[in-house]
Design an enzyme around this catalytic site. Structure first.
Site, PDB file in Angstrom:
ATOM      1  N   THR A  29       0.820  -1.211   0.000  1.00  0.00           N
ATOM      2  CA  THR A  29       0.000   0.000   0.000  1.00  0.00           C
ATOM      3  C   THR A  29       0.858   1.266   0.000  1.00  0.00           C
ATOM      4  OG1 THR A  29      -1.848  -1.093   1.104  1.00  0.00           O
ATOM      5  CG2 THR A  29      -1.740   1.303   1.292  1.00  0.00           C
ATOM      6  N   THR A  36      34.937 -38.073 -14.981  1.00  0.00           N
ATOM      7  CA  THR A  36      33.777 -38.350 -14.139  1.00  0.00           C
ATOM      8  C   THR A  36      34.302 -38.705 -12.758  1.00  0.00           C
ATOM      9  OG1 THR A  36      33.740 -40.693 -14.796  1.00  0.00           O
ATOM     10  CG2 THR A  36      32.380 -39.168 -16.085  1.00  0.00           C
ATOM     11  N   HIS A  37      33.596 -38.302 -11.714  1.00  0.00           N
ATOM     12  CA  HIS A  37      34.053 -38.495 -10.324  1.00  0.00           C
ATOM     13  C   HIS A  37      35.411 -37.836 -10.091  1.00  0.00           C
ATOM     14  CE1 HIS A  37      30.874 -41.569  -9.669  1.00  0.00           C
ATOM     15  NE2 HIS A  37      31.137 -41.864 -10.939  1.00  0.00           N
ATOM     16  N   GLU A  65      34.157 -16.767  -9.432  1.00  0.00           N
ATOM     17  CA  GLU A  65      33.858 -16.723  -8.000  1.00  0.00           C
ATOM     18  C   GLU A  65      32.701 -15.781  -7.696  1.00  0.00           C
ATOM     19  OE1 GLU A  65      38.409 -17.586  -6.328  1.00  0.00           O
ATOM     20  OE2 GLU A  65      37.575 -15.565  -6.264  1.00  0.00           O
ATOM     21  N   SER A 109      -7.315  -0.987  -6.182  1.00  0.00           N
ATOM     22  CA  SER A 109      -6.825  -1.296  -4.842  1.00  0.00           C
ATOM     23  C   SER A 109      -5.358  -1.653  -4.988  1.00  0.00           C
ATOM     24  CB  SER A 109      -7.585  -2.488  -4.257  1.00  0.00           C
ATOM     25  OG  SER A 109      -6.898  -3.046  -3.151  1.00  0.00           O
ATOM     26  N   THR A 110      -4.603  -1.462  -3.927  1.00  0.00           N
ATOM     27  CA  THR A 110      -3.226  -1.953  -3.956  1.00  0.00           C
ATOM     28  C   THR A 110      -3.200  -3.432  -4.342  1.00  0.00           C
ATOM     29  OG1 THR A 110      -2.470  -0.366  -2.282  1.00  0.00           O
ATOM     30  CG2 THR A 110      -1.171  -2.382  -2.531  1.00  0.00           C
ATOM     31  N   ASN A 111      -4.284  -4.155  -3.971  1.00  0.00           N
ATOM     32  CA  ASN A 111      -4.297  -5.596  -4.153  1.00  0.00           C
ATOM     33  C   ASN A 111      -4.422  -6.035  -5.603  1.00  0.00           C
ATOM     34  OD1 ASN A 111      -4.274  -5.357  -1.412  1.00  0.00           O
ATOM     35  ND2 ASN A 111      -6.389  -6.037  -1.114  1.00  0.00           N
ATOM     36  N   SER A 121      46.960 -10.445  -1.027  1.00  0.00           N
ATOM     37  CA  SER A 121      47.655  -9.358  -0.332  1.00  0.00           C
ATOM     38  C   SER A 121      48.970  -9.847   0.273  1.00  0.00           C
ATOM     39  CB  SER A 121      46.762  -8.802   0.784  1.00  0.00           C
ATOM     40  OG  SER A 121      46.484  -9.821   1.740  1.00  0.00           O
TER      41      SER A 121
END
Length: 617
Positions: free
Chosen positions: A253, A339-340, A483, A292-294, A471
């Site tokens: 709202t 594999t593995h 990453e 309505s906000t809804n 560093s």
């Protein structure tokens, strides 16, 4: 020297253009030099040009804020991108800090080009909104909010259910927004950092105003005022007026009322009245009429997701193309499959990268499927889906106007009561984002393994070096791009859990948790889009192969013994592999010692290329 078309292709704002379109756009640009101190554009004047900075620096400031510099732009930055949305006034001033060489295009001619392709226009509009978002994010720490402060004699009094409250005199928002800003200091992320969400609300308000005008609920003058104010918001103006926290109670709202109040007060000014003079245009009774906000909030969120999804898909397709290009580049680079994490059988590096392309391509189809679920909306259902306070015919009219305004084929939900509390479209789309994240995690993990080393790991590929890695350890360079993409994907998976938890929290005729759904999904889309672009530009495009290392693994692996099984049988082949591992001898050497195969058979059966393409290319 780069051509204008090549320069354009590197500008994110214009990357949506196909080659032919880029050539067409290039003809609209001309070279222009601005002297140090020269005004490039001035706030309050009409937007008329798009400027691509090639060299030099430009200072952005607001004269009404005492000429305080807000930010500095440099090479490859874009000025005046809002001109692609329309010819509204500049709301900042740009001054050349040094001599600036640039490419400049006439805004009207660029818009004419976009008008010829609706799909392209939607994608470029989305990118403009993204650029405005980045600009707002860069400006956020400085926060230009002097006009919004409560200073003596600088307020107006507004009244609501709970009583009177002072509002900054120059603010376009009103009392309900002010209360929300007091109540919801939660994430520190205002809705202004999602300008595409705000623009979607504005589009919904335009459609609603036109439907209300047709139904006799509001006058044509009020409708035109609402439409004009909403269009300014769509063009990126008044973002600072949307300061409600993205996480809030009340099922959204506060966001809806923030939009209603800003549109109402700006419409009042455009109609020749003062802010707060709600006799002529009211936030609830006019801007929010029959709503309505809804029904407004979920509809605006769906529109935002659909628009963002188009940009995301375009970026993902570019990522797929980058992987596929590497697949073609590496199609003859033999390597050992694993594999593995153990040697398996020979394959090519090209096959591996083509597999990366296909795995992401499959998720694009999933996102397209999820997006289709967002086309069913509950506009006109108002509070609980019964349509109370909405006139006859309003629902069909508002949906039709929204189709025209956005270009998306929205449909009215079959049952508005069910649709008002249902959030499954958000859940499904978020699940597809999670699925894509899972795939990208696997891809990035593989890239990190394949590039591990460089002396004591796989070292099959070289990732581009982007920054020093430690560093304390000299010379170390880490796979920072894969990453960070892994971390992006972890966050998206966490956001998906938040969406699922919020969806199951629905009670009776409403799900009041939609704000956290919006915050989670929109953040996920943005992060996935930025992450995909980062992965493509800063990693995939510049990967190189270590041909010799890949071939070395093939030549010294016992994995090729698998090719002997159809000839010698599984048990003899196993014994041969075990002996090779125990003695350190090569397979071919043992085969010759034992006289198991002729030279012709050895050459035919143990040819690595044949094993990589047993059925032919």
């Amino acid at each position: 020297m780069s051509t204008v078309a090549e320069i354009i292709s590197k500008i994110p704002l214009l990357q949506e253009l196909e080659t032919e379109q880029a050539e067409q756009a290039a003809r609209l640009f001309s070279v222009k030099r601005f002297a140090a101190g020269e005004v490039i554009h001035k706030e309050g004047t009409r937007r008329d040009q798009l400027v691509l900075i090639q060299s030099g620096s430009v200072e952005i400031l607001q004269l009404r804020e005492g000429n305080q510099p807000l930010i500095t732009y440099g090479p490859d930055d874009v000025l005046g991108e809002g001109v692609l949305l329309g010819d509204a006034d500049y709301f900042t001033t740009a001054i050349a800090k040094t001599t600036v060489d640039s490419l400049v295009a006439d805004g009207e001619k660029l818009r004419e080009m976009l008008d010829s392709d609706d799909a392209l226009k939607i994608r470029v509009y989305g990118q403009v909104i993204d650029d405005l978002l980045v600009r707002m994010t860069r400006l956020a720490p400085r926060g230009t909010r002097a006009s919004l402060e409560l200073l003596p004699g600088n307020t107006r009094m507004e009244k609501d259910l709970l009583g009177d409250k002072e509002v900054p005199a120059d603010a376009y928002f009103g009392i309900q927004t002010a209360r929300a800003m007091d109540n919801f200091q939660i994430s520190g992320i205002p809705i202004s950092l999602y300008p595409d969400f705000i623009a979607s609300f504005a589009l919904v308000k335009i459609a609603a105003a036109k439907a209300n005008r047709d139904c006799g609920v509001i006058s044509n003058d009020v409708c035109e005022g609402i439409e004009a104010a909403a269009h300014e918001i769509i063009q990126g103006k008044w973002l600072e007026q949307f300061s409600v926290d993205v996480i809030q109670g009340g099922a959204g709202t506060s966001t809806n009322m923030n939009v209603n109040e800003v549109i109402a007060n700006r419409a009042l000014e455009l109609m020749g009245h003062e802010k707060g003079d709600y006799e002529y245009c009211r936030p609830n009774d006019d801007v929010n009429a029959s709503q309505s906000t809804n029904d407004v909030y979920p509809t605006a969120l769906k529109l935002t997701m659909l628009t963002s999804n188009q940009r995301l898909l375009a970026e993902l397709k570019r990522l797929v193309a980058a992987f596929r290009a590497k697949g073609q580049e590496f199609e003859d680079v033999l390597k050992m499959g694993r594999t593995h994490l153990q040697d398996a059988v020979p394959m090519t590096l090209g096959q591996e990268f083509e597999a990366f392309a296909l795995t992401i391509e499959g998720e694009i189809a999933g996102l397209e499927t999820g997006a289709r679920m967002l086309l069913h909306i509950n506009m006109g259902g108002t509070a609980v889906g019964t349509g109370l306070n909405a006139p006859s015919g309003y629902s069909d009219k508002v949906v039709e106007y929204l189709r025209k305004e956005t270009g998306f084929p929205f449909e009215l939900a079959l049952n508005l009561v069910e649709a008002t509390s249902d959030t499954q479209g958000f859940v499904t789309y978020s699940a597809h984002l999670r699925s894509l994240a899972i795939k990208l995690i696997k891809v990035c993990n593989d890239l990190r393994l394949m590039a591990s080393g460089p002396r004591s790991g796989f070292s099959e590929i070289n990732l581009p070096e982007r920054q020093p890695g430690s560093s304390i350890m000299p010379g170390k360079v880490n796979p920072v791009i894969p990453e960070v993409i892994n971390q992006v994907c972890f966050k998206i998976m966490g956001n998906d859990l938040a969406v699922s938890m919020a969806a199951q929290a629905a009670q009776l005729q409403l799900n009041v948790m939609e704000p956290v759904i919006a915050a989670s999904v929109l953040e996920s889309i943005r992060m996935m889009m930025n992450g995909s672009s980062t992965l493509r530009n800063n990693c995939i495009q510049d990967i190189t192969a270590n041909h010799e290392k890949c071939r070395h693994y093939v030549d010294h692996s016992v994995g090729v013994v698998t090719a002997l099984v159809p000839v010698l049988g599984y048990k003899p082949s196993t014994a041969l592999a075990a002996e090779a591992l125990k003695t350190g001898k090569g397979l071919v050497e043992l085969i010759r010692e034992k006289g198991l195969l002729t030279e012709a058979q050895i050459e035919e059966i143990l040819e690595p290329e044949r094993m990589a393409w047993p059925l032919g290319r």
